[in-house]
Design a protein around this motif. Structure first.
Motif, PDB file in Angstrom:
ATOM      1  N   ASN A  13      23.797  35.554  58.705  1.00  0.00           N
ATOM      2  CA  ASN A  13      22.924  36.395  59.509  1.00  0.00           C
ATOM      3  C   ASN A  13      21.686  35.564  59.826  1.00  0.00           C
ATOM      4  N   THR A  14      21.570  35.116  61.073  1.00  0.00           N
ATOM      5  CA  THR A  14      20.484  34.197  61.444  1.00  0.00           C
ATOM      6  C   THR A  14      19.118  34.874  61.368  1.00  0.00           C
ATOM      7  N   GLU A  15      19.044  36.154  61.698  1.00  0.00           N
ATOM      8  CA  GLU A  15      17.759  36.860  61.651  1.00  0.00           C
ATOM      9  C   GLU A  15      17.215  36.930  60.234  1.00  0.00           C
ATOM     10  N   GLN A  16      18.088  37.068  59.276  1.00  0.00           N
ATOM     11  CA  GLN A  16      17.679  37.154  57.872  1.00  0.00           C
ATOM     12  C   GLN A  16      17.697  35.788  57.181  1.00  0.00           C
ATOM     13  N   ASN A  17      18.005  34.745  57.970  1.00  0.00           N
ATOM     14  CA  ASN A  17      18.099  33.390  57.421  1.00  0.00           C
ATOM     15  C   ASN A  17      19.053  33.358  56.227  1.00  0.00           C
ATOM     16  N   LEU A  18      20.192  34.007  56.394  1.00  0.00           N
ATOM     17  CA  LEU A  18      21.164  34.149  55.319  1.00  0.00           C
ATOM     18  C   LEU A  18      22.448  33.404  55.671  1.00  0.00           C
ATOM     19  N   ARG A  19      22.928  32.616  54.739  1.00  0.00           N
ATOM     20  CA  ARG A  19      24.208  31.935  54.908  1.00  0.00           C
ATOM     21  C   ARG A  19      24.842  31.716  53.533  1.00  0.00           C
ATOM     22  N   GLN A  20      26.063  32.207  53.376  1.00  0.00           N
ATOM     23  CA  GLN A  20      26.805  32.037  52.134  1.00  0.00           C
ATOM     24  C   GLN A  20      28.171  31.454  52.473  1.00  0.00           C
ATOM     25  N   GLU A  21      28.593  30.485  51.698  1.00  0.00           N
ATOM     26  CA  GLU A  21      29.893  29.867  51.919  1.00  0.00           C
ATOM     27  C   GLU A  21      30.647  29.770  50.601  1.00  0.00           C
ATOM     28  N   THR A  22      31.946  29.978  50.651  1.00  0.00           N
ATOM     29  CA  THR A  22      32.784  29.799  49.474  1.00  0.00           C
ATOM     30  C   THR A  22      34.213  29.556  49.942  1.00  0.00           C
ATOM     31  N   ARG A  23      35.071  29.253  48.985  1.00  0.00           N
ATOM     32  CA  ARG A  23      36.480  29.028  49.296  1.00  0.00           C
ATOM     33  C   ARG A  23      37.350  29.874  48.380  1.00  0.00           C
ATOM     34  N   GLY A  24      38.559  30.118  48.815  1.00  0.00           N
ATOM     35  CA  GLY A  24      39.482  30.901  48.013  1.00  0.00           C
ATOM     36  C   GLY A  24      40.912  30.602  48.399  1.00  0.00           C
ATOM     37  N   ASP A  25      41.839  31.267  47.737  1.00  0.00           N
ATOM     38  CA  ASP A  25      43.255  31.128  48.079  1.00  0.00           C
ATOM     39  C   ASP A  25      43.980  32.406  47.701  1.00  0.00           C
ATOM     40  N   VAL A  26      45.086  32.633  48.362  1.00  0.00           N
ATOM     41  CA  VAL A  26      45.892  33.817  48.086  1.00  0.00           C
ATOM     42  C   VAL A  26      47.361  33.456  48.272  1.00  0.00           C
ATOM     43  N   SER A  27      48.201  33.945  47.377  1.00  0.00           N
ATOM     44  CA  SER A  27      49.648  33.778  47.506  1.00  0.00           C
ATOM     45  C   SER A  27      50.276  35.159  47.589  1.00  0.00           C
ATOM     46  N   ILE A  28      51.267  35.296  48.471  1.00  0.00           N
ATOM     47  CA  ILE A  28      51.842  36.609  48.760  1.00  0.00           C
ATOM     48  C   ILE A  28      53.362  36.512  48.829  1.00  0.00           C
ATOM     49  N   LYS A  29      54.006  37.470  48.215  1.00  0.00           N
ATOM     50  CA  LYS A  29      55.462  37.611  48.302  1.00  0.00           C
ATOM     51  C   LYS A  29      55.776  39.093  48.323  1.00  0.00           C
ATOM     52  N   GLY A  30      56.196  39.586  49.457  1.00  0.00           N
ATOM     53  CA  GLY A  30      56.441  41.027  49.578  1.00  0.00           C
ATOM     54  C   GLY A  30      55.162  41.806  49.341  1.00  0.00           C
ATOM     55  N   GLU A  31      55.197  42.734  48.391  1.00  0.00           N
ATOM     56  CA  GLU A  31      54.027  43.534  48.056  1.00  0.00           C
ATOM     57  C   GLU A  31      53.126  42.868  47.023  1.00  0.00           C
ATOM     58  N   LYS A  32      53.613  41.834  46.379  1.00  0.00           N
ATOM     59  CA  LYS A  32      52.868  41.207  45.297  1.00  0.00           C
ATOM     60  C   LYS A  32      51.917  40.140  45.830  1.00  0.00           C
ATOM     61  N   TYR A  33      50.796  39.969  45.143  1.00  0.00           N
ATOM     62  CA  TYR A  33      49.868  38.926  45.549  1.00  0.00           C
ATOM     63  C   TYR A  33      49.013  38.466  44.372  1.00  0.00           C
ATOM     64  N   VAL A  34      48.469  37.258  44.512  1.00  0.00           N
ATOM     65  CA  VAL A  34      47.454  36.717  43.600  1.00  0.00           C
ATOM     66  C   VAL A  34      46.334  36.172  44.477  1.00  0.00           C
ATOM     67  N   LEU A  35      45.129  36.680  44.290  1.00  0.00           N
ATOM     68  CA  LEU A  35      43.978  36.297  45.094  1.00  0.00           C
ATOM     69  C   LEU A  35      42.890  35.710  44.208  1.00  0.00           C
ATOM     70  N   ASN A  36      42.405  34.538  44.582  1.00  0.00           N
ATOM     71  CA  ASN A  36      41.288  33.894  43.884  1.00  0.00           C
ATOM     72  C   ASN A  36      40.123  33.769  44.848  1.00  0.00           C
ATOM     73  N   LEU A  37      38.992  34.375  44.488  1.00  0.00           N
ATOM     74  CA  LEU A  37      37.831  34.364  45.373  1.00  0.00           C
ATOM     75  C   LEU A  37      36.567  34.608  44.559  1.00  0.00           C
ATOM     76  N   MET A  38      35.559  33.770  44.782  1.00  0.00           N
ATOM     77  CA  MET A  38      34.254  33.922  44.146  1.00  0.00           C
ATOM     78  C   MET A  38      34.342  34.027  42.626  1.00  0.00           C
ATOM     79  N   GLY A  39      35.206  33.196  42.030  1.00  0.00           N
ATOM     80  CA  GLY A  39      35.309  33.157  40.580  1.00  0.00           C
ATOM     81  C   GLY A  39      36.109  34.282  39.970  1.00  0.00           C
TER      82      GLY A  39
END
Length: 217
Positions: free
Chosen positions: A55-81
């Motif tokens: 948000n440029t007006e608030q001088n806000l910037r956040q960046e991170t990385r993650g990953d997700v694996s999916i098979k059918g209905e099942k998933y594993v998500l890694n994000l922000m620790g």
């Protein structure tokens, strides 16, 4: 987790089908259908992604990385620790920072619980699709499809879905909120039909013997 719920926006377009209705631009409809048809042919897929909130007006910037694996209905998500696992019946949210695991049964009536098929409800109704700009990104032709909410009270002003015209894979997804906060998910790796282990989508309690296990039901 709000961020995990936000990720569902990009997963929706990789998993859901039959959500493009007659109100949409025919060209946009055909392009998104090509993406869905291709992804649904995979046994599983693993996505590495970057997440940026700005948000440029608030001088806000956040960046991170993650990953997700999916098979059918099942998933594993890694994000922000944090890791979230859905084994088809229960959702396990693992927070190493707090040495805590929260376990809850999947409840399809709970809007905070996200599964691949449930992601369909976010866009099944209430959005118009239309073709947007075509951009050249380091030699890749990225065609954007714009999603415009019909409800003026929607928490998003618009959504831009970037599609690689050659591979028919998602390149990125940008959410623009009424406050002009911009959230982008960009796919950095897209791997299909990976040799995932038999217990990849299972919670292995023995790994968290020193954690506090919070069973909600």
């Amino acid at each position: 987790m709000k961020t995990i719920k936000t990720l569902s926006f990009i997963l929706l377009f990789l998993i859901a089908s039959n959500f493009v209705n007659a109100q949409n631009d025919n060209e946009a409809k055909a392009l998104v259908k090509d993406v869905l048809d291709k992804v649904q042919s995979y046994d599983n897929f693993v996505i590495d992604f970057s997440y940026t909130l700005e948000n440029t007006e608030q001088n806000l910037r956040q960046e991170t990385r993650g990953d997700v694996s999916i098979k059918g209905e099942k998933y594993v998500l890694n994000l922000m620790g944090t890791t979230q696992i859905f084994d088809g019946e229960k959702i396990y949210t693992i927070v190493p920072e707090d040495d805590e695991v929260t376990i809850s049964s999947y409840d399809e009536t709970d809007t905070e619980q996200i599964t691949p098929s449930k992601m369909l409800t976010f866009y099944k109704e209430g959005y118009r699709f239309k073709m947007d700009v075509l951009q050249d990104v380091k030699g890749r032709k990225i065609q954007y499809v714009e999603l415009i909410p019909m409800d003026s009270n929607n928490e998003m002003k618009k959504i831009l879905l970037g599609i690689d015209k050659q591979t028919k894979h998602i390149f990125n997804l940008i959410q623009v909120q009424p406050s002009d906060t911009r959230i982008e998910f960009r796919v950095t790796k897209f791997k299909t039909n990976e040799p995932l282990s038999a217990n990849h989508f299972e919670f292995q309690k023995s790994k968290y013997a020193d954690y506090y296990i919070n069973e909600l039901d």
